[in-house]
Motif scaffolding. Structure first.
Motif, mmCIF file in Angstrom:
data_model
loop_
_atom_site.group_PDB
_atom_site.id
_atom_site.type_symbol
_atom_site.label_atom_id
_atom_site.label_comp_id
_atom_site.label_asym_id
_atom_site.label_seq_id
_atom_site.Cartn_x
_atom_site.Cartn_y
_atom_site.Cartn_z
ATOM 1 N N ILE A 180 33.341 151.978 27.249
ATOM 2 C CA ILE A 180 33.196 150.895 26.265
ATOM 3 C C ILE A 180 32.511 151.400 25.001
ATOM 4 O O ILE A 180 32.923 151.068 23.882
ATOM 5 C CB ILE A 180 32.423 149.721 26.897
ATOM 6 C CG1 ILE A 180 33.308 149.063 27.969
ATOM 7 C CG2 ILE A 180 32.007 148.700 25.839
ATOM 8 C CD1 ILE A 180 32.608 148.053 28.829
ATOM 9 N N MET A 211 35.100 153.315 22.966
ATOM 10 C CA MET A 211 36.078 152.499 22.260
ATOM 11 C C MET A 211 35.464 151.786 21.052
ATOM 12 O O MET A 211 36.079 151.706 19.983
ATOM 13 C CB MET A 211 36.660 151.445 23.210
ATOM 14 C CG MET A 211 37.666 151.976 24.206
ATOM 15 S SD MET A 211 39.160 152.646 23.422
ATOM 16 C CE MET A 211 38.821 154.394 23.545
ATOM 17 N N ASN A 212 34.247 151.298 21.204
ATOM 18 C CA ASN A 212 33.647 150.474 20.150
ATOM 19 C C ASN A 212 33.234 151.268 18.923
ATOM 20 O O ASN A 212 32.984 150.688 17.858
ATOM 21 C CB ASN A 212 32.440 149.708 20.711
ATOM 22 C CG ASN A 212 32.850 148.659 21.728
ATOM 23 O OD1 ASN A 212 33.998 148.224 21.752
ATOM 24 N ND2 ASN A 212 31.923 148.256 22.576
ATOM 25 N N GLU A 263 43.450 146.640 19.321
ATOM 26 C CA GLU A 263 42.876 145.839 20.390
ATOM 27 C C GLU A 263 42.722 146.731 21.604
ATOM 28 O O GLU A 263 43.467 147.695 21.781
ATOM 29 C CB GLU A 263 43.748 144.625 20.725
ATOM 30 C CG GLU A 263 45.093 144.965 21.330
ATOM 31 C CD GLU A 263 45.937 143.742 21.663
ATOM 32 O OE1 GLU A 263 45.496 142.612 21.346
ATOM 33 O OE2 GLU A 263 47.039 143.913 22.238
ATOM 34 N N VAL A 264 41.721 146.436 22.408
ATOM 35 C CA VAL A 264 41.464 147.211 23.626
ATOM 36 C C VAL A 264 41.607 146.268 24.812
ATOM 37 O O VAL A 264 40.992 145.198 24.837
ATOM 38 C CB VAL A 264 40.053 147.834 23.605
ATOM 39 C CG1 VAL A 264 39.845 148.694 24.855
ATOM 40 C CG2 VAL A 264 39.848 148.666 22.346
ATOM 41 N N TYR A 283 41.219 146.157 28.881
ATOM 42 C CA TYR A 283 40.824 146.744 30.162
ATOM 43 C C TYR A 283 41.539 145.969 31.269
ATOM 44 O O TYR A 283 41.488 144.727 31.291
ATOM 45 C CB TYR A 283 39.313 146.649 30.360
ATOM 46 C CG TYR A 283 38.522 147.422 29.321
ATOM 47 C CD1 TYR A 283 38.236 148.770 29.502
ATOM 48 C CD2 TYR A 283 38.067 146.799 28.158
ATOM 49 C CE1 TYR A 283 37.523 149.485 28.550
ATOM 50 C CE2 TYR A 283 37.359 147.506 27.196
ATOM 51 C CZ TYR A 283 37.084 148.842 27.394
ATOM 52 O OH TYR A 283 36.385 149.543 26.442
ATOM 53 N N LEU A 337 30.438 143.343 28.186
ATOM 54 C CA LEU A 337 31.285 142.771 27.141
ATOM 55 C C LEU A 337 31.029 141.289 26.875
ATOM 56 O O LEU A 337 31.528 140.747 25.888
ATOM 57 C CB LEU A 337 32.765 142.957 27.515
ATOM 58 C CG LEU A 337 33.267 144.393 27.598
ATOM 59 C CD1 LEU A 337 34.699 144.437 28.141
ATOM 60 C CD2 LEU A 337 33.221 145.056 26.227
ATOM 61 N N GLN A 366 38.258 137.370 26.987
ATOM 62 C CA GLN A 366 37.995 137.981 25.690
ATOM 63 C C GLN A 366 36.496 138.209 25.561
ATOM 64 O O GLN A 366 35.686 137.399 26.034
ATOM 65 C CB GLN A 366 38.480 137.087 24.554
ATOM 66 C CG GLN A 366 38.307 137.695 23.167
ATOM 67 C CD GLN A 366 38.861 136.796 22.078
ATOM 68 O OE1 GLN A 366 39.032 135.591 22.268
ATOM 69 N NE2 GLN A 366 39.146 137.363 20.923
ATOM 70 N N SER A 367 36.117 139.308 24.922
ATOM 71 C CA SER A 367 34.704 139.614 24.740
ATOM 72 C C SER A 367 34.123 138.778 23.614
ATOM 73 O O SER A 367 34.711 138.666 22.532
ATOM 74 C CB SER A 367 34.537 141.109 24.421
ATOM 75 O OG SER A 367 33.201 141.382 24.056
ATOM 76 N N ASN A 423 38.102 141.920 19.510
ATOM 77 C CA ASN A 423 39.374 142.618 19.733
ATOM 78 C C ASN A 423 39.435 143.295 21.099
ATOM 79 O O ASN A 423 40.295 144.139 21.341
ATOM 80 C CB ASN A 423 39.622 143.650 18.632
ATOM 81 C CG ASN A 423 38.571 144.750 18.623
ATOM 82 O OD1 ASN A 423 37.497 144.592 19.196
ATOM 83 N ND2 ASN A 423 38.869 145.863 17.981
ATOM 84 N N VAL A 424 38.533 142.925 21.995
ATOM 85 C CA VAL A 424 38.487 143.504 23.341
ATOM 86 C C VAL A 424 38.819 142.427 24.366
ATOM 87 O O VAL A 424 38.236 141.337 24.352
ATOM 88 C CB VAL A 424 37.110 144.123 23.639
ATOM 89 C CG1 VAL A 424 37.049 144.621 25.081
ATOM 90 C CG2 VAL A 424 36.816 145.266 22.666
#
Length: 448
Positions: A62, A65-66, A74-75, A77, A94, A117-118, A123-124
C-alpha cells in the motif's frame, strides 16, 4: 544418429545465447523512452493486485502504490478468500467503506462478497471474493476496472515512481496491446532503490539472474516478436484486448498462458504488438532460503511444462514458420529443459568414461559452455549498467564473486530445479507451494 543430435544440441546451446546477447545490446535498440508528460494524454490505468494470505506484506504494498504520482490511475486489491488477516489489514490500512461496484459480466470468476472504497485514498478499491486462484482474481479485477489499461502486480511488487509515465508513453501507440516491464529484486535496495550487493549469496544470485533473464533474454525475444512470458509480477495489457481473448484461464502458468494467447491474437491482427519496457521497473521480493527458492522454481517449471503440453499442437505445426513457436519449443523446451539432462549426464560421464576422444569432447563442451556463460554474464552487467544499475567499488568485487560462483555452482543448481520440476509435473502438477513473505520493512518513500 546420436552423434549428430548431440552436435545439433551443442550448436543450439551456443548460437542461441549469442543471438540474444547481440540482439539485446542497447545501441541496437531504436526505441527511445523519453518522458515528456506534456506531449501525451494520460491514459487511465487500473492496477490489479491479487491478495491471498498477504497480511505480512500489505503495508509495504500500500505504501508503494500511494507514493506513485500519476493522476489517472486506480488501484484494486482483490482479496481471494484469504484465510489469514489480509482483509482485516486492508480495512485498517485503507479505512474501507462498502460501495456498489458494477462489473461488465464479460468474464467468469468466483462470487464477490463485497466491494469497498478507501476513505483515505479515493482511487483505491478492494474486492472481497471467494477463493478461486490468481487467474480468477485477475478476471474479477478486470471486470470491475474502470480504466483502459490494466497492470497486474504481485502483492509484493513495488513500481518505480516513473513506471506509469513510461507505460503511458508506450501505449500512446494504439497498436500496443501488452507489455512486460523490468523486474528487479527488492532485497538489496537502499535509498532511492540504489543497488547493493551486500547480501547473502542466494539473493545475489537472483539479482544477477534477473539481470540476465530480463535485460538479455526477454529484451531479445521482444525484438524478435517471440516474447512468450510477460511476468506475472509486472505486466501491462489493453483491457479490451483481454476481453477479446477471454481473460485469464485457470492454469499453472497464467502469465505464460495469457502471453501465448495474446501472441496468437497478434498473429491474426498483424498491426498489433507486444513490447518489453526495460525502463519501466518494479521491485519484487525473492526467496531468501533454499527451501523457498526450490518451491518457487519447481512451480515455475511445472507451469512452463503445463503450457508446453497445452499449446503443443499449434507450437509443433508452426515450429519452423513462426518465431514464437521456434523459441518457445526449440529454445525454451529442447535447449532450456531437455538439454539440461544432457549437460548433467555429460558431467557424470567424465567420472566413468575412459575413452580419450569422449573425454576430450566432453571437456571441450564444458569449457566452451562455461566461457559462453561468462560472456553472457558480462553482457548482462554491461546492459544493467546502461539502464542505471550502478555498482559501488566494493560491490564490483562482490559482483565478480557472484559471477564466478554462478558459473561454478548456481547454474547447476538451476539445472536441478528444471530437471526436478519437469519430473514432478507428472506426479503432482497442482501443488502451488506459496513462498513465505518476509514481512521486512523497506524504506521506499525516498524512491525517485
Amino acid at each position: 544418429m546420436i552423434f549428430y543430435l548431440t552436435l545439433i544440441v551443442i550448436a543450439l546451446c551456443t548460437l542461441l545465447p549469442l543471438l540474444h546477447m547481440c540482439n539485446s545490446l542497447p545501441f541496437l535498440n531504436k526505441r527511445k523512452m523519453n518522458i515528456n508528460k506534456f506531449n501525451y494524454k494520460e491514459k487511465g490505468i487500473s492496477i490489479l493486485i491479487p491478495c491471498f494470505n498477504e497480511e505480512r506484506i500489505l503495508d509495504l504494498t500500500i505504501r508503494g502504490m500511494n507514493r506513485i504520482e500519476y493522476q489517472n490511475k486506480e488501484v484494486i486489491y482483490i482479496n481471494d478468500g484469504s484465510t489469514d488477516l489480509t482483509m482485516e489489514k486492508l480495512h485498517s490500512l485503507l479505512n474501507l467503506q462498502p460501495i456498489d461496484m458494477t462489473g461488465s459480466e464479460r468474464l467468469k470468476h468466483m462470487p464477490i462478497r463485497s466491494t469497498y472504497q478507501s476513505l483515505l485514498f479515493p482511487n483505491v478499491y478492494v474486492i472481497d471474493k471467494l477463493n478461486g486462484g490468481k487467474a480468477d482474481s485477475l478476471n474479477a479485477g478486470i471486470e470491475y476496472a474502470s480504466k483502459e489499461l490494466i497492470i497486474t502486480l504481485d502483492a509484493d511488487s513495488i513500481l518505480a515512481n516513473d513506471s506509469l509515465d513510461l507505460i503511458n508513453q508506450a501505449f500512446q501507440d494504439q497498436n500496443v496491446v501488452a507489455a512486460g516491464g523490468m523486474v528487479h529484486i527488492l532485497q538489496g535496495r537502499k535509498e532511492n532503490f540504489r543497488l547493493s550487493f551486500r547480501q547473502k549469496h542466494i539473493i545475489r544470485f537472483q539479482i544477477f539472474e534477473y539481470f540476465k533473464g530480463f535485460y538479455i533474454y526477454k529484451s531479445s525475444l521482444a525484438k524478435l516478436n517471440a516474447l512468450a512470458i510477460i511476468s506475472g509480477a509486472f505486466g501491462v495489457f489493453d483491457k479490451e484486448t483481454l476481453f477479446t481473448i477471454g481473460g485469464y484461464r485457470k492454469t499453472l502458468g497464467e502469465d505464460i498462458d495469457i502471453t501465448l494467447r495474446l501472441q496468437y491474437f497478434i498473429q491474426k491482427n498483424r498491426s498489433k504488438k507486444v513490447l518489453f519496457l526495460p525502463e519501466a521497473v518494479c521491485y519484487t521480493e525473492c526467496p531468501e532460503n533454499w527451501s523457498d527458492l526450490f518451491k518457487q522454481r519447481i512451480r515455475w517449471q511445472k507451469a512452463f511444462i503445463d503450457c508446453v503440453f497445452k499449446f503443443a499442437g499449434s507450437l509443433i505445426k508452426s515450429v519452423f514458420t513462426k518465431r514464437l513457436s521456434f523459441f518457445f519449443l526449440i529454445e525454451a523446451f529442447v535447449v532450456g529443459t531437455l538439454a539440461t539432462y544432457f549437460t548433467i549426464v555429460s558431467l557424470a560421464m567424465l567420472c566413468f568414461v575412459n575413452e580419450e576422444n569422449t573425454i576430450y569432447s566432453l571437456w571441450s563442451y564444458i569449457i566452451i559452455s562455461t566461457m559462453l556463460n561468462g560472456i553472457y554474464s558480462l553482457t548482462a552487467v554491461y546492459i544493467a549498467n546502461h539502464h542505471g544499475q550502478k555498482f559501488s567499488h566494493y560491490d564490483k568485487f562482490r559482483l565478480v564473486n557472484t559471477i564466478i560462483l554462478d558459473l561454478a555452482i548456481f547454474r547447476f543448481i538451476t539445472f536441478l530445479f528444471i530437471m526436478i520440476g519437469t519430473i514432478l509435473y507428472f506426479f503432482n502438477r497442482h501443488d502451488w507451494n506459496k513462498v513465505t513473505r518476509t514481512g521486512r520493512v523497506y524504506q521506499i518513500e525516498k524512491a525517485s
